[in-house]
Design a protein around this motif. Structure first.
Motif, PDB file in Angstrom:
ATOM      1  N   GLU A 216       0.811  -1.220   0.000  1.00 26.76           N
ATOM      2  CA  GLU A 216       0.000   0.000   0.000  1.00 26.76           C
ATOM      3  C   GLU A 216       0.847   1.274   0.000  1.00 26.76           C
ATOM      4  OE1 GLU A 216      -2.631  -0.076   3.305  1.00 26.76           O
ATOM      5  OE2 GLU A 216      -3.820  -1.768   2.558  1.00 26.76           O
ATOM      6  N   GLU A 217       1.983   1.248   0.687  1.00 26.28           N
ATOM      7  CA  GLU A 217       2.822   2.445   0.799  1.00 26.28           C
ATOM      8  C   GLU A 217       4.253   2.097   0.403  1.00 26.28           C
ATOM      9  OE1 GLU A 217       2.505   4.153   4.678  1.00 26.28           O
ATOM     10  OE2 GLU A 217       0.329   3.870   4.771  1.00 26.28           O
ATOM     11  N   LEU A 218       4.818   2.902  -0.499  1.00 25.21           N
ATOM     12  CA  LEU A 218       6.153   2.627  -1.022  1.00 25.21           C
ATOM     13  C   LEU A 218       6.924   3.935  -1.166  1.00 25.21           C
ATOM     14  CD1 LEU A 218       8.163   0.548  -2.136  1.00 25.21           C
ATOM     15  CD2 LEU A 218       7.094   0.828  -4.380  1.00 25.21           C
ATOM     16  N   ASP A 219       8.100   3.988  -0.555  1.00 29.78           N
ATOM     17  CA  ASP A 219       8.957   5.173  -0.628  1.00 29.78           C
ATOM     18  C   ASP A 219      10.186   4.840  -1.463  1.00 29.78           C
ATOM     19  OD1 ASP A 219      10.447   7.448  -0.318  1.00 29.78           O
ATOM     20  OD2 ASP A 219      10.317   7.510   1.867  1.00 29.78           O
ATOM     21  N   LEU A 220      10.263   5.434  -2.648  1.00 31.51           N
ATOM     22  CA  LEU A 220      11.386   5.224  -3.573  1.00 31.51           C
ATOM     23  C   LEU A 220      12.146   6.531  -3.801  1.00 31.51           C
ATOM     24  CD1 LEU A 220       9.527   2.977  -6.189  1.00 31.51           C
ATOM     25  CD2 LEU A 220      11.101   2.227  -4.390  1.00 31.51           C
ATOM     26  N   THR A 221      12.166   7.376  -2.789  1.00 33.14           N
ATOM     27  CA  THR A 221      12.868   8.651  -2.893  1.00 33.14           C
ATOM     28  C   THR A 221      14.336   8.437  -3.231  1.00 33.14           C
ATOM     29  OG1 THR A 221      11.387   9.676  -1.276  1.00 33.14           O
ATOM     30  CG2 THR A 221      13.521  10.730  -1.624  1.00 33.14           C
ATOM     31  N   ALA A 222      14.796   9.139  -4.256  1.00 30.93           N
ATOM     32  CA  ALA A 222      16.209   9.134  -4.650  1.00 30.93           C
ATOM     33  C   ALA A 222      16.700   7.752  -5.084  1.00 30.93           C
ATOM     34  CB  ALA A 222      17.089   9.679  -3.526  1.00 30.93           C
ATOM     35  N   CYS A 223      15.801   6.883  -5.514  1.00 29.26           N
ATOM     36  CA  CYS A 223      16.217   5.616  -6.151  1.00 29.26           C
ATOM     37  C   CYS A 223      16.431   5.926  -7.637  1.00 29.26           C
ATOM     38  CB  CYS A 223      15.155   4.535  -5.940  1.00 29.26           C
ATOM     39  SG  CYS A 223      14.949   4.045  -4.214  1.00 29.26           S
ATOM     40  N   ARG A 224      17.584   6.456  -7.955  1.00 29.79           N
ATOM     41  CA  ARG A 224      17.822   7.094  -9.245  1.00 29.79           C
ATOM     42  C   ARG A 224      17.990   6.127 -10.411  1.00 29.79           C
ATOM     43  NH1 ARG A 224      20.665  10.128  -5.406  1.00 29.79           N
ATOM     44  NH2 ARG A 224      19.935  12.280  -5.198  1.00 29.79           N
ATOM     45  N   GLN A 225      18.104   4.844 -10.135  1.00 25.81           N
ATOM     46  CA  GLN A 225      18.194   3.876 -11.226  1.00 25.81           C
ATOM     47  C   GLN A 225      16.828   3.566 -11.843  1.00 25.81           C
ATOM     48  OE1 GLN A 225      20.901   0.507 -11.219  1.00 25.81           O
ATOM     49  NE2 GLN A 225      21.584   1.061  -9.153  1.00 25.81           N
ATOM     50  N   LEU A 226      15.771   3.932 -11.152  1.00 25.82           N
ATOM     51  CA  LEU A 226      14.426   3.619 -11.638  1.00 25.82           C
ATOM     52  C   LEU A 226      14.030   4.568 -12.762  1.00 25.82           C
ATOM     53  CD1 LEU A 226      12.610   2.966  -8.236  1.00 25.82           C
ATOM     54  CD2 LEU A 226      13.499   1.279  -9.858  1.00 25.82           C
ATOM     55  N   LYS A 227      13.446   3.996 -13.804  1.00 23.83           N
ATOM     56  CA  LYS A 227      12.980   4.784 -14.942  1.00 23.83           C
ATOM     57  C   LYS A 227      11.483   4.565 -15.143  1.00 23.83           C
ATOM     58  CE  LYS A 227      17.521   4.505 -17.165  1.00 23.83           C
ATOM     59  NZ  LYS A 227      18.277   4.149 -18.379  1.00 23.83           N
ATOM     60  N   ASP A 228      10.948   5.230 -16.151  1.00 22.26           N
ATOM     61  CA  ASP A 228       9.507   5.149 -16.396  1.00 22.26           C
ATOM     62  C   ASP A 228       9.020   3.712 -16.526  1.00 22.26           C
ATOM     63  OD1 ASP A 228       9.075   7.827 -16.243  1.00 22.26           O
ATOM     64  OD2 ASP A 228       8.995   8.182 -18.401  1.00 22.26           O
ATOM     65  N   GLU A 229       9.800   2.867 -17.185  1.00 18.56           N
ATOM     66  CA  GLU A 229       9.359   1.493 -17.439  1.00 18.56           C
ATOM     67  C   GLU A 229       9.096   0.739 -16.136  1.00 18.56           C
ATOM     68  OE1 GLU A 229      11.988   2.920 -18.677  1.00 18.56           O
ATOM     69  OE2 GLU A 229      11.505   3.157 -20.819  1.00 18.56           O
ATOM     70  N   ALA A 230       9.970   0.921 -15.150  1.00 14.97           N
ATOM     71  CA  ALA A 230       9.801   0.225 -13.870  1.00 14.97           C
ATOM     72  C   ALA A 230       8.561   0.728 -13.133  1.00 14.97           C
ATOM     73  CB  ALA A 230      11.040   0.410 -13.007  1.00 14.97           C
ATOM     74  N   ILE A 231       8.306   2.029 -13.158  1.00 11.78           N
ATOM     75  CA  ILE A 231       7.141   2.591 -12.475  1.00 11.78           C
ATOM     76  C   ILE A 231       5.857   2.164 -13.182  1.00 11.78           C
ATOM     77  CG2 ILE A 231       6.091   4.686 -11.611  1.00 11.78           C
ATOM     78  CD1 ILE A 231       8.837   3.958 -10.399  1.00 11.78           C
ATOM     79  N   VAL A 232       5.887   2.100 -14.502  1.00 12.85           N
ATOM     80  CA  VAL A 232       4.724   1.626 -15.260  1.00 12.85           C
ATOM     81  C   VAL A 232       4.392   0.194 -14.870  1.00 12.85           C
ATOM     82  CG1 VAL A 232       3.936   0.977 -17.565  1.00 12.85           C
ATOM     83  CG2 VAL A 232       5.015   3.203 -17.193  1.00 12.85           C
ATOM     84  N   TYR A 233       5.409  -0.652 -14.737  1.00  9.29           N
ATOM     85  CA  TYR A 233       5.174  -2.052 -14.352  1.00  9.29           C
ATOM     86  C   TYR A 233       4.582  -2.122 -12.943  1.00  9.29           C
ATOM     87  CZ  TYR A 233       5.991  -7.055 -13.909  1.00  9.29           C
ATOM     88  OH  TYR A 233       5.827  -8.424 -13.743  1.00  9.29           O
TER      89      TYR A 233
END
Length: 347
Positions: A216-233
């Motif tokens: 339900e809650e996810l903090d990915l602050t400053a996880c700079r390797q993540l791109k649009d594709e990962a967030i879309v998934y």
């Protein structure tokens, strides 16, 4: 005269094997049979505080020591549950009996926050505190960020499959292996903080999205390797249950990810896009259209987000960390001129 139980720093330094004095009345009879030299040594070891005695100076008949109380019915739920973890570390040094009592308490912990021990906790102390814990539901290890490794964390996760909240902010020594163990071994996980964990990449996030249906809650602050594709998934796999998400300080996240989140996260209440330089007005307009439950939006330093895209959210009462331009101009004018002009802000 026999003293009631005292737990102090002085007593903690004494050996745990000291035999308690006999129960004869009177100080001379308590030390009966000891030599004068032993008597002098015993008196010199006594603490500065006077012994705790009932009023009248006589020992109360049938006095009960702390450890004589029922452990599981009294001491664990009503005494040790109120003692901070830092004090438990001191208490376990008093005697072998207290050490056993503290270990029994730690084995039944439901919540562990390393910050309660101190700003920096040694690896050995963490291992001792968690070695018997098998019922944890909340785990926060941010103070261990300088040294916490997969070898330290994975065994703890394996013993606590019912974890619902895990905070690993800043733990840069971990790897994809730890996140895989968490996703595979803790299917009830609801809240996870991975802020400032540079090792989190798209593959690691995919594994999390595939195996954590209750997230339900996810903090990915400053996880700079993540791109649009990962967030879309993530949005497509777990968007239906997401209520809070932080993607702050990630220049790789843009409108594509935000729009997919909007379309797949109808229950989203909090979204932090602070410093996401590629996010623009198109993403915000999609949020306004598809996220009726949104309560707060953070878009500070998102220079491509214009006020018209935010106005619809403002009318719904969404908390936005960027003030409207007219308000900013009025504040600036007030600072410069020393007064606030009479302007109808509702026009």
């Amino acid at each position: 005269m026999k003293r009631q139980l005292q737990v102090s720093g002085h007593v903690a330094e004494e050996s745990s094997d000291v035999t308690p004095p006999p129960k004869e009345a009177g100080s001379l009879r308590l030390l009966k049979g000891q030599s004068e030299k032993t008597l002098l040594r015993t008196r010199n070891r006594q603490p500065m505080e006077p012994p705790m005695e009932p009023s009248g100076g006589e020992q109360e008949p049938g006095a009960v020591r702390l450890l004589d109380l029922p452990w599981e019915d009294v001491l664990l739920p009503h005494v040790l549950s109120l003692v901070p973890l830092r004090q438990l570390l001191r208490l376990q040094r008093v005697s072998r009996a207290f050490r056993a009592l503290v270990q029994l308490h730690l084995a039944g912990l439901r919540r562990f926050d390393a910050a309660q021990v101190g700003p920096q906790i040694p690896r050995a102390a963490l291992a001792w505190l968690l070695r018997d814990a098998e019922g944890l539901q909340e785990l926060a290890l941010a103070p261990c960020h300088e040294w916490l490794s997969d070898e330290d964390l994975v065994p703890v996760l394996a013993r606590n499959p019912q974890l619902r909240s895990v905070a690993l902010a800043g733990c840069g020594q971990l790897s994809r292996r730890a996140l895989g163990a968490l996703a595979e071994g803790c299917p009830r996980l609801q809240r996870l903080s991975l802020a400032h964990c540079d090792w989190v990449d798209g593959l690691a996030l995919r594994g999390l999205a595939d195996r954590c249906p209750a997230l339900e809650e996810l903090d990915l602050t400053a996880c700079r390797q993540l791109k649009d594709e990962a967030i879309v998934y993530l949005a497509q796999r777990r968007g239906a249950g997401l209520r809070s998400l932080s993607l702050a300080v990630n220049a790789n996240v843009g409108d594509t990810a935000v729009q997919e989140l909007a379309r797949n996260c109808p229950e989203l209440e909090h979204l932090d896009l602070t410093g996401c330089l590629r996010v623009g007005s198109d993403g915000v307009r999609t949020l306004a259209e598809y996220c009726p439950a949104l309560r707060s939006l953070r878009v500070r330093h998102c220079h491509h987000v214009a006020e018209p895209s935010l106005s619809r959210l403002r009318k719904r009462g969404v908390d936005i960390d960027v003030e409207p331009p007219l308000h900013q101009a009025l504040v600036l004018l007030q600072d410069m001129a020393g007064f606030a002009p009479f302007v109808n802000l509702q026009v």
